[in-house]
Design a protein around this motif. Structure first.
Motif, PDB file in Angstrom:
ATOM      1  N   ARG A 211       0.902  -1.158  -0.233  1.00  0.00           N
ATOM      2  CA  ARG A 211       0.054   0.049  -0.083  1.00  0.00           C
ATOM      3  C   ARG A 211       0.864   1.374   0.016  1.00  0.00           C
ATOM      4  O   ARG A 211       0.519   2.337  -0.711  1.00  0.00           O
ATOM      5  N   GLU A 212       1.873   1.212   0.785  1.00  0.00           N
ATOM      6  CA  GLU A 212       2.563   2.502   1.051  1.00  0.00           C
ATOM      7  C   GLU A 212       3.311   2.713  -0.190  1.00  0.00           C
ATOM      8  O   GLU A 212       3.575   3.974  -0.715  1.00  0.00           O
ATOM      9  N   TYR A 213       3.982   1.581  -0.944  1.00  0.00           N
ATOM     10  CA  TYR A 213       4.484   1.761  -2.343  1.00  0.00           C
ATOM     11  C   TYR A 213       3.677   2.627  -3.335  1.00  0.00           C
ATOM     12  O   TYR A 213       4.024   3.458  -4.044  1.00  0.00           O
ATOM     13  N   CYS A 214       2.467   1.774  -3.328  1.00  0.00           N
ATOM     14  CA  CYS A 214       1.434   2.544  -4.233  1.00  0.00           C
ATOM     15  C   CYS A 214       1.033   3.836  -4.060  1.00  0.00           C
ATOM     16  O   CYS A 214       0.959   4.708  -5.035  1.00  0.00           O
ATOM     17  N   ARG A 215       0.909   4.118  -2.772  1.00  0.00           N
ATOM     18  CA  ARG A 215       0.492   5.606  -2.459  1.00  0.00           C
ATOM     19  C   ARG A 215       1.809   6.401  -2.914  1.00  0.00           C
ATOM     20  O   ARG A 215       1.433   7.723  -3.368  1.00  0.00           O
ATOM     21  N   GLU A 216       2.868   6.104  -2.503  1.00  0.00           N
ATOM     22  CA  GLU A 216       3.895   7.115  -2.527  1.00  0.00           C
ATOM     23  C   GLU A 216       4.475   7.172  -4.144  1.00  0.00           C
ATOM     24  O   GLU A 216       4.978   8.167  -4.592  1.00  0.00           O
ATOM     25  N   ASN A 217       4.144   6.099  -5.149  1.00  0.00           N
ATOM     26  CA  ASN A 217       4.504   6.026  -6.277  1.00  0.00           C
ATOM     27  C   ASN A 217       3.442   5.911  -7.368  1.00  0.00           C
ATOM     28  O   ASN A 217       3.494   5.937  -8.573  1.00  0.00           O
ATOM     29  N   ASP A 218       2.273   6.534  -6.953  1.00  0.00           N
ATOM     30  CA  ASP A 218       1.019   6.690  -7.933  1.00  0.00           C
ATOM     31  C   ASP A 218       0.681   5.686  -8.599  1.00  0.00           C
ATOM     32  O   ASP A 218       0.582   5.648 -10.011  1.00  0.00           O
ATOM     33  N   LYS A 219       0.690   4.618  -8.036  1.00  0.00           N
ATOM     34  CA  LYS A 219       0.051   3.352  -8.741  1.00  0.00           C
ATOM     35  C   LYS A 219      -1.201   2.954  -8.611  1.00  0.00           C
ATOM     36  O   LYS A 219      -1.977   3.453  -7.766  1.00  0.00           O
ATOM     37  N   ILE A 220      -1.707   1.823  -9.090  1.00  0.00           N
ATOM     38  CA  ILE A 220      -3.184   1.209  -9.186  1.00  0.00           C
ATOM     39  C   ILE A 220      -3.236   0.419  -8.283  1.00  0.00           C
ATOM     40  O   ILE A 220      -2.298  -0.849  -8.531  1.00  0.00           O
ATOM     41  N   LEU A 221      -4.005   0.204  -7.222  1.00  0.00           N
ATOM     42  CA  LEU A 221      -4.038  -0.916  -6.186  1.00  0.00           C
ATOM     43  C   LEU A 221      -5.470  -1.171  -5.976  1.00  0.00           C
ATOM     44  O   LEU A 221      -6.142  -0.534  -5.917  1.00  0.00           O
ATOM     45  N   TYR A 222      -5.687  -2.544  -6.373  1.00  0.00           N
ATOM     46  CA  TYR A 222      -6.943  -3.192  -5.735  1.00  0.00           C
ATOM     47  C   TYR A 222      -6.412  -3.880  -4.373  1.00  0.00           C
ATOM     48  O   TYR A 222      -5.869  -4.950  -4.572  1.00  0.00           O
ATOM     49  N   ASP A 223      -7.053  -3.292  -3.598  1.00  0.00           N
ATOM     50  CA  ASP A 223      -6.570  -3.844  -2.177  1.00  0.00           C
ATOM     51  C   ASP A 223      -7.750  -4.771  -1.713  1.00  0.00           C
ATOM     52  O   ASP A 223      -8.495  -4.606  -0.842  1.00  0.00           O
ATOM     53  N   PHE A 224      -7.437  -6.075  -2.044  1.00  0.00           N
ATOM     54  CA  PHE A 224      -8.179  -7.190  -1.749  1.00  0.00           C
ATOM     55  C   PHE A 224      -8.427  -7.387  -0.248  1.00  0.00           C
ATOM     56  O   PHE A 224      -9.580  -7.527   0.037  1.00  0.00           O
ATOM     57  N   ALA A 225      -7.453  -7.176   0.444  1.00  0.00           N
ATOM     58  CA  ALA A 225      -7.455  -7.515   1.849  1.00  0.00           C
ATOM     59  C   ALA A 225      -8.365  -6.442   2.573  1.00  0.00           C
ATOM     60  O   ALA A 225      -9.329  -6.606   3.526  1.00  0.00           O
ATOM     61  N   ASP A 226      -8.141  -5.136   2.100  1.00  0.00           N
ATOM     62  CA  ASP A 226      -8.992  -4.016   2.794  1.00  0.00           C
ATOM     63  C   ASP A 226     -10.662  -4.263   2.368  1.00  0.00           C
ATOM     64  O   ASP A 226     -11.326  -4.303   3.489  1.00  0.00           O
ATOM     65  N   ILE A 227     -10.897  -4.897   1.492  1.00  0.00           N
ATOM     66  CA  ILE A 227     -12.178  -5.097   0.797  1.00  0.00           C
ATOM     67  C   ILE A 227     -13.057  -5.998   1.857  1.00  0.00           C
ATOM     68  O   ILE A 227     -14.103  -5.849   2.054  1.00  0.00           O
ATOM     69  N   GLU A 228     -12.125  -7.048   2.213  1.00  0.00           N
ATOM     70  CA  GLU A 228     -12.768  -8.072   3.012  1.00  0.00           C
ATOM     71  C   GLU A 228     -12.719  -7.857   4.505  1.00  0.00           C
ATOM     72  O   GLU A 228     -12.869  -8.706   5.322  1.00  0.00           O
ATOM     73  N   THR A 229     -12.282  -6.515   4.938  1.00  0.00           N
ATOM     74  CA  THR A 229     -11.850  -5.983   6.398  1.00  0.00           C
ATOM     75  C   THR A 229     -13.436  -5.241   6.575  1.00  0.00           C
ATOM     76  O   THR A 229     -13.391  -4.968   7.904  1.00  0.00           O
ATOM     77  N   TYR A 230     -14.164  -4.927   5.801  1.00  0.00           N
ATOM     78  CA  TYR A 230     -15.310  -4.315   6.072  1.00  0.00           C
ATOM     79  C   TYR A 230     -16.614  -4.779   5.635  1.00  0.00           C
ATOM     80  O   TYR A 230     -16.713  -5.365   4.549  1.00  0.00           O
ATOM     81  N   ASP A 231     -17.669  -4.677   6.347  1.00  0.00           N
ATOM     82  CA  ASP A 231     -18.966  -5.061   5.671  1.00  0.00           C
ATOM     83  C   ASP A 231     -19.701  -4.035   5.234  1.00  0.00           C
ATOM     84  O   ASP A 231     -19.251  -2.922   5.017  1.00  0.00           O
ATOM     85  N   PRO A 232     -20.733  -4.126   4.284  1.00  0.00           N
ATOM     86  CA  PRO A 232     -21.273  -3.239   3.425  1.00  0.00           C
ATOM     87  C   PRO A 232     -21.473  -1.909   3.997  1.00  0.00           C
ATOM     88  O   PRO A 232     -21.751  -0.787   3.392  1.00  0.00           O
ATOM     89  N   ASP A 233     -21.834  -2.027   5.530  1.00  0.00           N
ATOM     90  CA  ASP A 233     -22.369  -0.808   6.047  1.00  0.00           C
ATOM     91  C   ASP A 233     -21.049   0.111   6.542  1.00  0.00           C
ATOM     92  O   ASP A 233     -21.122   0.813   7.334  1.00  0.00           O
ATOM     93  N   GLY A 234     -19.799  -0.504   6.238  1.00  0.00           N
ATOM     94  CA  GLY A 234     -18.525   0.026   6.835  1.00  0.00           C
ATOM     95  C   GLY A 234     -18.048  -0.246   8.262  1.00  0.00           C
ATOM     96  O   GLY A 234     -17.254   0.478   8.573  1.00  0.00           O
TER      97      GLY A 234
END
Length: 307
Positions: A211-234
């Motif tokens: 994540r840090e590398y993508c943020r600092e180097n303007d990359k495209i990241l699909y954050d698979f882990a983050d998506i499954e860390t939250y339910d649809p209500d946030g």
């Protein structure tokens, strides 16, 4: 009769006087002109050019239909994955039955569908199979033979869990090399799926490295882990040692005795709030969210600026 040069000397005097007056005026500027910025009115933050697709990118209704169509018209995608990564595509398949042909995809792009080649690579199955570098060579071979492809995305299986810092650096370096050699192709980075080790585990550290590398180097990241860390209500479950099946610790006793996806499904209407679909190692709702985020990704790459 005026002495020669008198007019010039008077002009010099006038210019000097004007300069002195300007300096005095500058010195008399209001003290407020030199005060530091009001902390309650800070300058606008500079937005990063990184494209981060995470749990905040799962509201399908926010994506304008025109950008769904633009993605289908413009993108030719190749996606390499094994079982966990299939959650994106099985979720996308189920989405067509749930929401209609607007979200259709196939390997040709015909009939108004998104062109997505599912696991088309030879010599590698995912980012860690058969090893941690074969996928890069497989990508080069595939791109050299398919000049129309303009999006490459690979997923991990469970390899991030036992990755070292150097292993992830190798992944990032290989991606950077591909970006350099194929400048007309969008390369999508990805984090590894949850494994139940929580915020103190190696998986979290290595995902943060990505994540840090993508943020600092303007990359495209699909954050698979983050998506499954939250339910649809946030609701956030990251501090409850969640795993890839969406199981979590309900009372902080170190035992995963709940499942946020099953709980959400049971409290919401199937066919209205969520849809049934295959979801390897997990629950249908997880694949639903992965599909929503995938379409957010396609629309963003096609040019949509997001919310």
């Amino acid at each position: 009769m005026k002495a020669p040069g008198m007019a010039v000397r008077r002009a010099d005097v006038c210019i000097t006087a004007v300069l002195i007056i300007c300096c005095l005026l500058a010195a008399c500027k209001s003290q407020s002109d030199f005060l530091p910025p009001d902390p309650e009115d800070p300058p606008a933050a500079t937005s990063s050019a990184a494209m981060i697709i995470d749990h905040a990118c799962t509201d399908l209704d926010l994506i304008p239909e025109e950008w769904i169509e633009e993605a289908k018209d413009y993108l030719n995608i190749a996606y390499g994955h094994t079982s966990h990564g299939s959650q994106l595509t099985t979720g996308m398949t189920g989405l067509v039955s749930f929401m209609g042909d607007l979200y259709a995809y196939n390997s040709t792009g015909l009939s108004g569908a998104l062109e997505l080649h599912d696991s088309p690579f030879s010599g590698a199955s995912d980012l860690g199979n058969p090893d941690r570098t074969a996928w890069a060579a497989a990508t080069r071979t595939y791109l050299d033979a398919h000049a129309d492809i303009n999006v490459i995305i690979w997923s991990w299986c469970g390899q991030v869990s036992n990755s070292t810092l150097t292993d992830i650096e190798t992944y990032l370096d290989l991606m950077s090399g591909l970006e350099h050699d194929y400048p007309d192709v969008y390369f999508v980075y990805m984090t590894g799926h949850l494994d139940g080790t929580g915020l103190d585990g190696n998986l979290y550290l290595r995902n943060e490295q990505i994540r840090e590398y993508c943020r600092e180097n303007d990359k495209i990241l699909y954050d698979f882990a983050d998506i499954e860390t939250y339910d649809p209500d946030g609701t956030y479950f990251g501090d409850r040692i969640p795993d890839d099946a969406c199981a979590y610790d309900t009372d902080n006793d170190g035992i995963r005795d709940g499942n946020w996806a099953i709980e959400w499904q049971e409290s919401h209407a199937q066919g209205e709030d969520w849809y049934s679909c295959s979801s390897a190692h997990s629950q249908p709702l997880n694949a639903n969210l992965k599909a929503y985020a995938a379409w957010w990704l396609w629309a963003r790459i096609a040019g949509w600026e997001g919310q």
